[in-house]
Write an enzyme that holds these catalytic residues in place. Structure first.
Site, mmCIF file in Angstrom:
data_model
loop_
_atom_site.group_PDB
_atom_site.id
_atom_site.type_symbol
_atom_site.label_atom_id
_atom_site.label_comp_id
_atom_site.label_asym_id
_atom_site.label_seq_id
_atom_site.Cartn_x
_atom_site.Cartn_y
_atom_site.Cartn_z
ATOM 1 N N SER A 310 -53.347 -19.251 15.002
ATOM 2 C CA SER A 310 -53.531 -18.104 14.112
ATOM 3 C C SER A 310 -52.567 -18.090 12.941
ATOM 4 C CB SER A 310 -53.410 -16.803 14.899
ATOM 5 O OG SER A 310 -52.121 -16.653 15.410
ATOM 6 N N HIS A 338 -58.563 -17.482 19.771
ATOM 7 C CA HIS A 338 -59.025 -17.209 18.412
ATOM 8 C C HIS A 338 -60.290 -17.952 18.036
ATOM 9 C CE1 HIS A 338 -55.585 -14.845 17.237
ATOM 10 N NE2 HIS A 338 -54.840 -15.702 17.904
ATOM 11 N N LYS A 370 -60.608 -10.607 20.954
ATOM 12 C CA LYS A 370 -60.846 -10.851 19.529
ATOM 13 C C LYS A 370 -62.342 -10.728 19.211
ATOM 14 C CE LYS A 370 -56.491 -12.481 19.786
ATOM 15 N NZ LYS A 370 -55.738 -12.554 21.015
#
Ligand code: PLP
Length: 551
Positions: A310, A338, A370
């Site tokens: 990230s 992610h 997420k």
């Protein structure tokens, strides 16, 4: 950055073949100038080129950045001096008078940094939010009467701030509407809490349903879900490896992976970020020399990596890593926090992104926090692996299992992405995210910002470098009702402060253009356009009608 040796994978063996690279290496990782490492693999089933950029700033930017920290540090020492003499009030944690002969508990560098530098710009973090983290959200206005030591809420709400900071990749974290009715039904039937662990009274039919669905979504034999993503890593890695095992961990791995590795008691060795050459060297050394002193063979070797990093916006070089793990017979553990839902033609993460076989990965881990707009994590792979964890994982034995409405939100999200809810909207969101990502990255590069990472990564680090500019950047944007996350030391190297922009399928073109316009003006105002490789505008690249996902 990645693939420093330009290792192209052909039929499972690594050859050195660099097709496209400008500039020199940065610490064996980053490169000076824009780097485009492209692997085209003749006979291999995956043809996905890896296009990543890690441009270094001009020298004067580094000089000014270090000068900024130098001046801040000098002032910090001066203020500490004043605090010592009681001339300036000290609100920070200090040693108790009766313990002044002890070794100091708080006097390390990071504490100095927090007290004297972070405190000045602390208003840019921990802002209270009072709405769902959609494309726009509401913030609670707060002010400080004592130079950021404490904050006071004014009672005013800053409404409709464009949210460029939440990991709401597919826009599934939204406030309740009728499409979420099944969550309400589950809440009515099961309530919120489970009040027991998976191994006791906490295994619900909803968990079983979810686990089957996760396995189907990932195209693997089995999956197990856990109530917390962080604990999925930190509690399961110790169940898989222990003393006498070796963990090869990417230097930029998330704290939960690091904690899990440390708790396991295995030996940990770090390899350079996404650097398959360095990883191969470490694998070769591990096999040649075995354990230190005894030189016995390692019981197991586990490679720990993430799908998308990230803070760097880089995507794991999976084809090369799989080739290495097969060559050296090591196990591979990928954290897809992610990447799951966020990349790949059908949103199934990095394995899908590279068109590879999920069976090539021994442990597929991911979080639901997420793309799925929920909470918790999963481990997926072979049935034996999952059955083993059901018995041996601390998360299964000692932690309360996932809340039922949360399980239902994940079930709903996965069905939505897979299209088994009867609509194609999920897939369209995956495509919209890719489209937004390309558009935003392209425009930032045209403006002359240094942006890191893979051109398909929805996490976009925009480099700011100088500490003063970090604060000015976030404050100016908030004045224009744009919320971004800015990150600096210790989350990044001292001189590499950045804004981490998160794309969402929920962002409209209007949202993105508003943000881009503000960034363009701010870039000029704060002199943030450091790139020496400004891209020329090529509007046809992001023409909606011509957009197609590569597979
Ligand atoms: N793994 C990675 C790579 C993450 O970035 C995070 C959190 O951001 C986690 C694990 C922890 O997940 P969670 O926030 O769902 O507990």
């Amino acid at each position: 950055m990645a693939n420093p040796g330009g290792g192209a994978v052909c039929n499972g063996t690594l050859h050195t073949h660099k097709t496209h690279s400008l500039g020199s290496q940065h610490g064996d990782g980053r490169k000076n100038g824009v780097t485009k490492d492209t692997q085209q693999n003749g006979n291999s089933p995956f043809h996905k080129p890896i296009v990543e950029s890690f441009e270094q700033p001009p020298l004067h930017v580094m000089v000014f950045t270090y000068m900024g920290y130098g001046i801040g540090t000098l002032f910090g020492h001066f203020r500490d001096f004043l605090r010592n003499w009681g001339i300036e009030k000290c609100n920070a944690a200090v040693e108790r008078e009766e313990q002044k002969d002890f070794v100091p508990l708080y006097q390390d560098f990071e504490n100095f940094y927090i007290r004297n530098l972070y405190m000045r710009i602390r208003d840019n973090w921990n802002r209270p939010v009072c709405s769902a983290p959609g494309a726009q959200f509401d913030l609670m206005e707060r002010v400080s009467d004592d130079y950021n030591w404490t904050f006071r809420l004014t009672g005013r709400i800053i409404k409709d701030v464009i949210n460029m900071g939440s990991y709401n990749f597919l826009g599934l974290a939204a406030k309740y509407d009728e499409s979420m009715r099944t969550i309400k039904d589950v809440l009515e039937e099961y309530g919120c809490g489970v009040c027991s662990t998976r191994q006791e009274m906490g295994t619900l039919d909803k968990h079983k349903e979810l686990e089957d669905l996760v396995a189907k979504f990932l195209n693997v034999e089995a999956a197990m879900v856990f109530g917390m993503g962080y604990a999925t890593n930190s509690m399961n890695i110790p169940a898989l490896v222990g003393k006498g095992c070796l963990i090869l961990s990417d230097e930029l791995n998330h704290a939960s992976l690091i904690l899990g590795a440390r708790l396991s008691g295995a030996t940990i060795r770090i390899f350079k970020h996404n650097n398959t050459q360095n990883l191969e060297k470490q694998l070769r050394d591990a096999i040649t020399y075995g354990q230190p002193r005894t030189h016995r063979a390692w019981k197991k070797i586990l490679i720990l990596v993430e799908g998308i990093y990230s803070m760097e916006g880089s995507i794991l070089h999976l084809p090369q890593i799989v080739a290495l793990k097969k060559k050296y017979k090591a196990y591979l553990y990928i954290d897809e926090a992610h990447s799951i839902g966020a990349v790949g033609p059908s949103g199934r993460g990095v394995v899908d992104f590279f068109g590879m076989d999920p069976r090539d990965v021994d442990v597929l881990m991911g979080t639901f926090t997420k793309s799925f707009g929920a909470a918790g994590g999963y481990i997926a792979g072979r049935k034996e692996l999952v059955d083993y964890l059901r018995v041996n994982s601390h998360s299964a034995a000692y932690a309360t299992s996932m809340s039922p409405p949360i399980s239902e939100q994940i079930i709903r999200s996965i069905k939505f992405i897979m299209g088994t809810d009867g609509s194609t909207e999920g897939l369209q969101r995956v495509q919209q995210l890719a489209k937004n990502t390309r558009y935003f990255r392209q425009r930032l590069s045209e403006m002359g910002f240094i942006v890191y990472g893979n051109e398909e990564s929805p996490l976009i680090p925009l480099l700011l470098y100088m500490p003063g500019k970090v604060a000015a950047f976030a404050r100016h944007l908030l004045e224009r009702k744009i919320g971004v996350v800015v990150v600096g030391f210790p989350a990044t190297p001292l001189a590499d402060a950045r804004a981490r922009i998160c794309m969402s399928a929920a962002h409209t073109r209007e949202n993105l253009d508003t943000v881009l316009e503000a960034l363009d003006q701010l870039g000029d105002l704060l002199q943030l356009k450091y790139s020496r490789h400004r891209k020329s505008p090529r509007p046809d690249l992001y023409d909606e009608t011509s957009f197609e996902l590569e597979d």
